[in-house]
Design a protein around this motif. Structure first.
Motif, PDB file in Angstrom:
ATOM      1  N   GLU A 113       0.825  -1.202   0.000  1.00 18.11           N
ATOM      2  CA  GLU A 113       0.000   0.000   0.000  1.00 18.11           C
ATOM      3  C   GLU A 113       0.864   1.259   0.000  1.00 18.11           C
ATOM      4  O   GLU A 113       0.355   2.361   0.230  1.00 18.11           O
ATOM      5  N   SER A 114       2.147   1.117  -0.245  1.00 18.16           N
ATOM      6  CA  SER A 114       3.027   2.290  -0.238  1.00 18.16           C
ATOM      7  C   SER A 114       2.660   3.240  -1.369  1.00 18.16           C
ATOM      8  O   SER A 114       2.224   2.804  -2.442  1.00 18.16           O
ATOM      9  N   PRO A 115       2.800   4.554  -1.142  1.00 20.88           N
ATOM     10  CA  PRO A 115       2.429   5.545  -2.163  1.00 20.88           C
ATOM     11  C   PRO A 115       3.259   5.395  -3.436  1.00 20.88           C
ATOM     12  O   PRO A 115       4.432   5.008  -3.393  1.00 20.88           O
ATOM     13  N   ARG A 227      -5.598   4.052  -4.283  1.00 19.60           N
ATOM     14  CA  ARG A 227      -5.064   4.459  -2.984  1.00 19.60           C
ATOM     15  C   ARG A 227      -3.580   4.798  -3.081  1.00 19.60           C
ATOM     16  O   ARG A 227      -3.098   5.771  -2.495  1.00 19.60           O
ATOM     17  N   ARG A 228      -2.836   3.983  -3.854  1.00 25.07           N
ATOM     18  CA  ARG A 228      -1.382   4.173  -3.917  1.00 25.07           C
ATOM     19  C   ARG A 228      -1.003   5.441  -4.686  1.00 25.07           C
ATOM     20  O   ARG A 228       0.047   6.025  -4.428  1.00 25.07           O
ATOM     21  N   GLY A 230      -2.928   8.096  -4.673  1.00 21.78           N
ATOM     22  CA  GLY A 230      -3.495   9.226  -3.947  1.00 21.78           C
ATOM     23  C   GLY A 230      -4.884   9.647  -4.371  1.00 21.78           C
ATOM     24  O   GLY A 230      -5.360  10.718  -3.971  1.00 21.78           O
ATOM     25  N   SER A 234      -5.900   6.150   1.924  1.00 19.63           N
ATOM     26  CA  SER A 234      -5.198   4.912   2.209  1.00 19.63           C
ATOM     27  C   SER A 234      -5.923   4.148   3.293  1.00 19.63           C
ATOM     28  O   SER A 234      -6.727   4.705   4.054  1.00 19.63           O
TER      29      SER A 234
END
Length: 240
Positions: A113-115, A227-228, A230, A234
């Motif tokens: 789930e890291s940006p 989500r990743r 933006g 998240s």
């Protein structure tokens, strides 16, 4: 004299002829795909994945074709069998579409789930492109090259390019002296060797690599991708 010689050899083959190459094949009859030359002199049986199962010569085949032309009949039958197998594969896919790929199908607690910023996406696409190029190059080196093979007995040789038999050579003095079962056996041997050399394991798989897997995982999980990058909150922000 030649006609008398072939007739004499055919009489010999009627007694104590060795079992033909198709006699002990375990593949069910329904799964065997046949390819024949135009005159029906040679029949090549393959499995649905085009692996060669058996080679059968028609009874009294020497009366139907000049033995010096047998190599052309073998190539034609083998190619016809391969094309028929590919046609069945296409039909099977149409009737039974494959299951949806499971790229990135990991528990939510383990999913990345890291940006992902713009530069991260560019690096990921570049890495996936490099992985695809490596696969394409490796496939081209195998598919486009001319592969040759020789039967274990050394009396039959053949060549294949892009999955098609382009040349078969048969020792004519040997053909004139041996029984049909022996000819079938060496034809089967060389066709199997050509198939194995021209279609090594792995090339039928889709391109793979960590970057390709990550991109496909994102495509099949659009909410995680959103989500990743933006576009959605998240998971950590959604939790109390």
């Amino acid at each position: 004299m030649d006609d008398e010689r072939w007739a004499f050899e055919e009489e010999l083959e009627q007694d104590d002829d060795p079992p033909r190459s198709s006699a002990a094949e375990p593949v069910p009859e329904a799964d065997r795909i046949a390819g024949r030359d135009q005159d029906g002199v040679v029949t090549v049986f393959v499995a649905p994945d085009a692996d060669v199962l058996a080679v059968v010569l028609a009874p009294e085949w020497k009366r139907s074709v000049d033995p010096r032309g047998l190599h052309n009949a073998v190539a034609a039958a083998a190619n016809a069998a391969t094309i028929a197998a590919l046609a069945r594969q296409v039909d099977d896919v149409a009737r039974n579409p494959p299951a949806m790929p499971t790229f990135g199908a990991t528990p939510a607690s383990l999913a990345d789930e890291s940006p992902l910023g713009t530069q991260d996406m560019l690096r990921l696409v570049e890495a996936a492109t490099a992985e695809l190029a490596q696969f394409t190059q490796r496939a081209a080196e195998v598919v486009d090259r001319r592969v040759t093979a020789e039967s274990g007995g050394g009396h039959v040789r053949g060549s294949v390019t892009k999955g098609q038999i382009v040349d078969v050579e048969i020792d004519q003095s040997w053909v004139a002296q041996v029984r049909t079962g022996e000819i079938e056996s060496e034809l089967l041997d060389v066709l199997r060797r050509l198939r194995e050399a021209s279609a090594p394991p792995g090339l039928t798989d889709s391109p793979q690599g960590p970057a390709i897997a990550e991109i496909m995982g994102l495509l099949f999980d659009p909410h995680r991708m959103a989500r990743r990058v933006g576009l959605e909150p998240s998971i950590s922000k959604e939790r109390p």
